[in-house]
Design an enzyme around this catalytic site. Structure first.
Site, PDB file in Angstrom:
ATOM      1  N   HIS A  61       1.194   0.189   8.863  1.00 52.31           N
ATOM      2  CA  HIS A  61       0.995   1.645   8.814  1.00 52.31           C
ATOM      3  C   HIS A  61       2.171   2.275   8.087  1.00 52.31           C
ATOM      4  O   HIS A  61       3.146   1.591   7.749  1.00 52.31           O
ATOM      5  CB  HIS A  61       0.795   2.228  10.216  1.00 52.31           C
ATOM      6  N   ASP A  65       9.628   2.904   9.466  1.00 47.85           N
ATOM      7  CA  ASP A  65      10.239   1.680  10.011  1.00 47.85           C
ATOM      8  C   ASP A  65       9.401   0.435   9.729  1.00 47.85           C
ATOM      9  O   ASP A  65       9.791  -0.668  10.099  1.00 47.85           O
ATOM     10  CB  ASP A  65      10.527   1.828  11.523  1.00 47.85           C
ATOM     11  N   HIS A  66       8.272   0.612   9.052  1.00 46.51           N
ATOM     12  CA  HIS A  66       7.421  -0.541   8.718  1.00 46.51           C
ATOM     13  C   HIS A  66       7.298  -0.782   7.218  1.00 46.51           C
ATOM     14  O   HIS A  66       6.676  -1.757   6.819  1.00 46.51           O
ATOM     15  CB  HIS A  66       6.038  -0.383   9.361  1.00 46.51           C
ATOM     16  N   HIS A 139      -2.606   4.188  17.157  1.00 45.98           N
ATOM     17  CA  HIS A 139      -1.297   4.821  17.000  1.00 45.98           C
ATOM     18  C   HIS A 139      -1.474   6.256  16.499  1.00 45.98           C
ATOM     19  O   HIS A 139      -2.602   6.717  16.344  1.00 45.98           O
ATOM     20  CB  HIS A 139      -0.463   3.952  16.043  1.00 45.98           C
ATOM     21  N   ASP A 209       2.324  -1.145  15.974  1.00 45.76           N
ATOM     22  CA  ASP A 209       2.545  -0.016  16.893  1.00 45.76           C
ATOM     23  C   ASP A 209       1.238   0.492  17.492  1.00 45.76           C
ATOM     24  O   ASP A 209       0.307   0.849  16.766  1.00 45.76           O
ATOM     25  CB  ASP A 209       3.236   1.132  16.147  1.00 45.76           C
ATOM     26  N   HIS A 267       9.762  -4.553  18.702  1.00 46.56           N
ATOM     27  CA  HIS A 267       9.726  -3.118  18.404  1.00 46.56           C
ATOM     28  C   HIS A 267      10.405  -2.306  19.515  1.00 46.56           C
ATOM     29  O   HIS A 267       9.887  -1.309  20.001  1.00 46.56           O
ATOM     30  CB  HIS A 267       8.268  -2.658  18.193  1.00 46.56           C
TER      31      HIS A 267
END
Ligand SMILES: [Zn+2]
Length: 302
Positions: A61, A65-66, A139, A209, A267
């Protein structure tokens, strides 16, 4: 080897010497990159990842942070003279984000990038021995999990039985696909008399997430290794729900419901300096749980 190496196990912030999400999945000669948080290529250097062998990148996504490590990685590939094509599977907007960065810096990469927009569940990669498919998780923005599944191996032949039943070698390939042999006199020699049972293939489910959502367990049924996010400890269930994340106990409940072989949790929120409580809470629900530790490699299937 079918295994996964963790490059980043933290959530939004790089803190406590932990990094945002990134993992490398190995299968034979294949290397797959799953998410690419900031610092991924530095972690690749630290853990000696053979990055040139990566052909497929999966971005769950578009929270930073990804994928904030991706522009740097793509540029470094160019500087290092990569010429092999690269496939990036992600929500659709990533293509625009990367292209505007390349345009703004007047960068022409010496290799082709194939952007594949993920818009529905299904198979993304179908290689000879392994498939990678995506499934929706739950999410704040569209977010995808990935399932790496080893294909069933062909049956193994039992040499002694082949001699005993005088099976011609020209029929061996058909035996491997499960066919029975019929002799000239019309007698049936059953396939199971001539072959050894094979172990089912292994599987790795990466649940990016997500809020606690039991439907995810159905999508990862019997995964040998299940990675599930655990951003918070169980006393922060409300906060987890409001941020659309999960707790350690919730990750373990999904593993239990999915009948997974083993659970890996990661995570972690930067509010936690140490991680011991995560594994304690998760193991109370699903004993075969480990923390996803950066630099560690976890076997998916032997
Ligand atoms: Zn995240």
């Amino acid at each position: 080897m079918f295994a996964v190496t963790i490059l980043g196990n933290n959530s939004a912030l790089p803190m406590h010497d932990r990094h945002p999400t990134a993992q490398v999945v190995y299968y034979d000669e294949h290397l797959f990159l799953v998410d690419c948080g900031e610092g991924t290529q530095i972690q690749m250097n630290r853990y000696k990842i053979r990055r040139n062998r990566i052909r497929y990148i999966f971005i769950s996504h578009l929270h930073g942070d990804h994928y904030f490590g991706l522009p740097g990685l793509l540029t470094s590939y160019g500087l290092n003279g990569r010429t092999e094509d690269l496939w990036i599977f992600s929500p659709p907007l990533l293509r625009d984000i990367i292209e505007i960065q390349l345009t703004a810096s007047d960068t022409v990469l010496p290799y082709a990038i194939h952007f594949v927009a993920i818009e529905k569940e299904g198979i993304l990669v179908d290689e000879k021995k392994i498939t990678v498919s995506c499934f929706a998780v739950n999410h704040r923005i569209p977010c995808w999990g990935f399932m790496f599944k080893e294909k069933e191996k062909p049956l193994k032949l039992d040499a002694e039985k082949l001699r005993q039943y005088a099976i011609p070698s020209s029929f061996y390939l058909r035996l491997k696909t499960g066919e029975d042999y019929i002799t000239k006199d019309g007698e049936i020699v059953k396939n199971e008399w001539l072959t050894r049972p094979v172990e089912p293939g292994g599987s790795y489910a990466y649940c990016a997430d997500t809020v606690y959502d039991e439907s995810i367990a159905d999508k990862c049924k019997t995964a040998d290794l299940l990675y599930h996010e655990a951003t918070y400890l169980d006393d922060q269930k409300e906060k987890a729900a409001s941020r659309m994340h999960s707790t350690s106990g919730q990750a373990a409940a999904i593993a239990l419901k999915a009948n997974a072989g083993k659970l890996l949790i990661g995570h972690f929120s930067s509010r936690y300096e140490t991680l011991d409580d995560f594994v304690t809470e998760a193991r109370a629900v699903f004993p075969n749980t480990d923390l996803a530790i950066e630099g560690a490699t976890y076997i998916i299937h032997k």
